[in-house]
Design an enzyme around this catalytic site. Structure first.
Site, PDB file in Angstrom:
ATOM      1  CG  ASP A  36      -1.795   1.147   1.393  1.00 48.96           C
ATOM      2  OD1 ASP A  36      -1.665   2.110   0.622  1.00 48.96           O
ATOM      3  OD2 ASP A  36      -2.656   1.098   2.291  1.00 48.96           O
ATOM      4  CB  ILE A  37       1.502   3.906  -2.481  1.00 54.70           C
ATOM      5  CG1 ILE A  37       2.793   4.687  -2.804  1.00 54.70           C
ATOM      6  CG2 ILE A  37       0.276   4.808  -2.513  1.00 54.70           C
ATOM      7  CD1 ILE A  37       2.973   5.006  -4.247  1.00 54.70           C
TER       8      ILE A  37
ATOM      9  CB  VAL B 154      -3.510   4.834  -5.800  1.00 46.02           C
ATOM     10  CG1 VAL B 154      -3.316   5.746  -6.975  1.00 46.02           C
ATOM     11  CG2 VAL B 154      -2.352   4.928  -4.832  1.00 46.02           C
ATOM     12  CG  ASP B 155      -6.835  10.824  -6.391  1.00 47.30           C
ATOM     13  OD1 ASP B 155      -6.233  11.446  -5.488  1.00 47.30           O
ATOM     14  OD2 ASP B 155      -7.465  11.386  -7.306  1.00 47.30           O
TER      15      ASP B 155
ATOM     16  CB  SER C  26      -2.299   5.377 -16.682  1.00 50.11           C
ATOM     17  OG  SER C  26      -2.394   6.774 -16.813  1.00 50.11           O
TER      18      SER C  26
ATOM     19  N   GLY D 292      -5.101   1.425 -13.565  1.00 50.78           N
ATOM     20  CA  GLY D 292      -6.331   1.021 -12.878  1.00 50.78           C
ATOM     21  C   GLY D 292      -7.522   1.549 -13.668  1.00 50.78           C
TER      22      GLY D 292
HETATM   23  N1  AR6 Z   1      -1.271   1.563  -3.033  1.00 46.43           N
HETATM   24  C1  AR6 Z   1      -0.644   1.273  -4.192  1.00 46.43           C
HETATM   25  N2  AR6 Z   1      -1.301   1.086  -5.361  1.00 46.43           N
HETATM   26  C2  AR6 Z   1      -2.644   1.194  -5.336  1.00 46.43           C
HETATM   27  C3  AR6 Z   1      -3.374   1.512  -4.161  1.00 46.43           C
HETATM   28  C4  AR6 Z   1      -2.622   1.706  -2.966  1.00 46.43           C
HETATM   29  N3  AR6 Z   1      -3.221   1.999  -1.800  1.00 46.43           N
HETATM   30  N4  AR6 Z   1      -4.690   1.554  -4.481  1.00 46.43           N
HETATM   31  C5  AR6 Z   1      -4.795   1.260  -5.798  1.00 46.43           C
HETATM   32  N5  AR6 Z   1      -3.565   1.036  -6.317  1.00 46.43           N
HETATM   33  P1  AR6 Z   1      -5.919   3.910 -10.154  1.00 46.43           P
HETATM   34  P2  AR6 Z   1      -5.355   5.423 -12.627  1.00 46.43           P
HETATM   35  C6  AR6 Z   1      -3.162   0.691  -7.700  1.00 46.43           C
HETATM   36  O1  AR6 Z   1      -7.243   3.503 -10.668  1.00 46.43           O
HETATM   37  O2  AR6 Z   1      -5.519   4.190 -13.461  1.00 46.43           O
HETATM   38  C7  AR6 Z   1      -8.796   7.783  -9.609  1.00 46.43           C
HETATM   39  O3  AR6 Z   1     -10.161   7.829  -9.365  1.00 46.43           O
HETATM   40  C8  AR6 Z   1      -4.207   0.087  -8.592  1.00 46.43           C
HETATM   41  O4  AR6 Z   1      -4.359  -1.308  -8.318  1.00 46.43           O
HETATM   42  O5  AR6 Z   1      -5.813   4.342  -8.745  1.00 46.43           O
HETATM   43  O6  AR6 Z   1      -4.188   6.324 -12.906  1.00 46.43           O
HETATM   44  C9  AR6 Z   1      -8.212   9.144  -9.945  1.00 46.43           C
HETATM   45  O7  AR6 Z   1      -8.879  10.183  -9.271  1.00 46.43           O
HETATM   46  C10 AR6 Z   1      -3.561   0.320  -9.963  1.00 46.43           C
HETATM   47  O8  AR6 Z   1      -2.575  -0.680 -10.196  1.00 46.43           O
HETATM   48  O9  AR6 Z   1      -5.279   5.117 -11.041  1.00 46.43           O
HETATM   49  C11 AR6 Z   1      -8.413   9.227 -11.419  1.00 46.43           C
HETATM   50  O10 AR6 Z   1      -9.713   9.659 -11.746  1.00 46.43           O
HETATM   51  C12 AR6 Z   1      -2.848   1.649  -9.786  1.00 46.43           C
HETATM   52  O11 AR6 Z   1      -2.814   1.891  -8.368  1.00 46.43           O
HETATM   53  C13 AR6 Z   1      -8.232   7.802 -11.881  1.00 46.43           C
HETATM   54  O12 AR6 Z   1      -8.575   6.992 -10.778  1.00 46.43           O
HETATM   55  C14 AR6 Z   1      -3.506   2.832 -10.465  1.00 46.43           C
HETATM   56  O13 AR6 Z   1      -4.926   2.691 -10.399  1.00 46.43           O
HETATM   57  C15 AR6 Z   1      -6.796   7.524 -12.258  1.00 46.43           C
HETATM   58  O14 AR6 Z   1      -6.693   6.246 -12.779  1.00 46.43           O
END
Ligand code: AR6
Length: 179
Positions: free
Chosen positions: A16-17, A39-40, A127, A129
């Site tokens: 978890d970041i 992750v946001d 990007s 997710g």
């Molecule tokens: N720690 C590390 N990685 C994580 C965590 C965490 N706690 N939670 C999720 N991931 P995404 P995107 C991974 O969807 O594709 C948001 O709503 C996840 O499994 O978070 O860049 C923003 O506000 C995946 O591998 O980001 C934007 O609207 C990676 O983080 C949109 O999503 C990225 O997934 C951005 O989409």
């Protein structure tokens, strides 16, 4: 897993970041900088309202953050002192400049990390997710961008790739092994 490039340690972990003990963590944000899911959402929840306040102030000053760009705020309640909010591209088939925008996002994050004198920075897989970027292609871009920037010795002691699933970890592990 670790690799040394220049004088920087590249580290691969699954986790978890929000729990990483580094100077700066990177957020996969969107252009509004006002939070979201994935992750946001996790970063804003763990870091508390100070991060959103700072994001709002940045948007009031300079407007939305386009894909490929990044901004930096404090870390609020996180262990990390800084959060670098990067906006990755939304995947749209791969021929609309997605690769270059993703690469820019990584490079701009590293430059911002250096500008706030961070010596360690952790990246999620931007990007891949909600934005749908294929993981193999994204991991290669991420790894190459980081390796290229730290090839010239810089003040970054550590760049950490934090994967959130075993499958993503294995994709990155293959890159680490083949280098
Ligand atoms: N720690 C590390 N990685 C994580 C965590 C965490 N706690 N939670 C999720 N991931 P995404 P995107 C991974 O969807 O594709 C948001 O709503 C996840 O499994 O978070 O860049 C923003 O506000 C995946 O591998 O980001 C934007 O609207 C990676 O983080 C949109 O999503 C990225 O997934 C951005 O989409």
């Amino acid at each position: 897993m670790e690799r040394i490039v220049g004088r920087t340690r590249l580290v691969l972990v699954e986790g978890d970041i929000t729990r990483q003990e580094v100077d700066a963590i990177v957020n996969a944000a969107n252009a509004s900088l006002l939070g979201g899911g994935g992750v946001d959402g996790a970063i804003h929840r763990a870091g508390g309202p100070q991060i959103l306040d700072e994001c709002r102030a940045i948007v009031a000053r300079q407007g939305r953050c386009p894909a490929g760009q990044a901004v930096v705020t404090g870390g609020g309640r996180l262990k990390a002192r800084h959060v670098i909010h990067a906006v990755g591209p939304v995947w749209d088939g791969g021929s609309r400049g997605e690769d270059d925008l993703l690469r820019s996002a990584y490079i701009n994050c590293l430059r911002l990390a250096l500008s706030v004198a961070a010596s360690s920075v952790a990246f999620p897989s931007i990007s891949t997710g909600a934005y749908g970027f294929p993981i193999e292609r994204a991991a290669r871009i991420a790894f190459d961008a980081v390796r290229e920037l730290v090839q010239e010795p810089c003040r970054l002691d550590e760049v950490r790739f934090v994967t959130f699933s075993r499958g993503d970890l294995l994709v990155y592990a293959r890159l680490f092994e083949s280098t």
